[in-house]
Design a protein around this motif. Sequence first.
Motif, mmCIF file in Angstrom:
data_model
loop_
_atom_site.group_PDB
_atom_site.id
_atom_site.type_symbol
_atom_site.label_atom_id
_atom_site.label_comp_id
_atom_site.label_asym_id
_atom_site.label_seq_id
_atom_site.Cartn_x
_atom_site.Cartn_y
_atom_site.Cartn_z
ATOM 1 N N ARG A 41 0.843 -1.195 0.000
ATOM 2 C CA ARG A 41 0.000 0.000 0.000
ATOM 3 C C ARG A 41 0.879 1.247 0.000
ATOM 4 N N LEU A 42 0.518 2.201 -0.844
ATOM 5 C CA LEU A 42 1.145 3.519 -0.839
ATOM 6 C C LEU A 42 0.250 4.489 -0.083
ATOM 7 N N GLY A 85 5.773 13.221 -2.337
ATOM 8 C CA GLY A 85 5.433 11.848 -2.708
ATOM 9 C C GLY A 85 4.531 11.138 -1.726
ATOM 10 N N GLY A 86 5.065 10.777 -0.560
ATOM 11 C CA GLY A 86 4.315 10.002 0.419
ATOM 12 C C GLY A 86 5.204 8.917 1.002
ATOM 13 N N MET A 87 4.608 7.785 1.335
ATOM 14 C CA MET A 87 5.368 6.661 1.880
ATOM 15 C C MET A 87 4.598 5.378 1.595
ATOM 16 N N GLN A 135 -4.740 6.666 0.164
ATOM 17 C CA GLN A 135 -4.159 5.338 0.365
ATOM 18 C C GLN A 135 -4.414 4.466 -0.864
ATOM 19 N N VAL A 136 -3.333 3.850 -1.336
ATOM 20 C CA VAL A 136 -3.337 3.201 -2.641
ATOM 21 C C VAL A 136 -2.934 1.736 -2.508
ATOM 22 N N ALA A 162 -1.775 2.518 10.807
ATOM 23 C CA ALA A 162 -0.349 2.721 11.054
ATOM 24 C C ALA A 162 0.297 3.513 9.928
ATOM 25 N N LEU A 163 -0.093 3.226 8.704
ATOM 26 C CA LEU A 163 0.467 3.948 7.556
ATOM 27 C C LEU A 163 0.132 5.429 7.632
#
Length: 337
Positions: A41-42, A85-87, A135-136, A162-163
């Motif tokens: 998941r991104l 970007g993100g994580m 969320q991806v 958590a993400l």
Amino acid sequence: MSGSVGLARVLEPAGVLPQAAWRLDASPEIGPDEVRIRVQRLNLDAASYRQLAQKHAGDGAAIRAEVLAIVGDRGKMHNPVTGSGGMLIGVVEEVGPESPLQVKPGDRVATLVSLTLTPLRITDGLRDWDGLGEQVPADGTAILFGRSIVGVLPDDMAPELALAVYDVCGAPALVDRVVRQYSAPTVLVLGGAGKSGSLSLAAAKRAGARTTAIVVSAAERDALQRTGLADEIAIADARNPVAVFDAAGANDITVVCVDVPGCEHGAILATAPGGTVIFFSMATSFSAAALGAEGLAADVTMLVGNGYVPGHAAFAVDLVRTVPAVRALFEARVAGD
């Protein structure tokens, strides 16, 4: 040194670090100090997702196609407009024999470094993502370097929760550090109902500050009011400096967590002489902040929230565990995504 910071992954231009590179080598074969993650998941950062959603007028298929194009072209998720970007979260597949990272194959982890410097390969076409949230769900591989940061996911939180927490975990830790340099300061958070904003408010209150939040709507005000995280809440456009000052006055510390551009001058105007402004938004123009402070003759310290403070992940997770109102806000946000 070259391997530890990922220079071998830079394809163009030569001589820059991975974050500054236009294109990275995202091949799954790892070097001796690298770690390969099987992506699950991104989490796109808020500024990047907002820009994409506005550009495509909320068309999920178009948003998905552009994310795939960015990753395909650049070998990383690095929005060329916002620069952010993100994580991601995933499972460790392979660890190089010289890697200093304390993970092993099978660990479920979150990368605590930006997707703008993480070699990323998507293999499923993002088929399970409708493009309508940050969320991806994804399948593919990502590479961590020797100087990367990674955290094993906590057992008592859903991975999606958590993400979301790890995505902004640098904010509350830095707010805590700055607040403790003052004696009972006043803290203003622009965007207090968001992820980084709510954690910043919680950290400030725990450290003994009086908190004020600026939000954009009555719905955000009402949601935040129920949490008790802010002593005062005002509805104002964070891009309007006079409106921000009229709503919040002058504060010892101002924290910018708004994911739209143009909030620099309001934050500076609402910070008292000798105070501190912390910019956590990736929509911030740092030239506008510097020149705006000069033009306002503002004697303020301006900090860039770089996303890393030692112990930041554990600090943020503890806030979510121990402050039910914060957890409720995050769970509602994740459910909305």
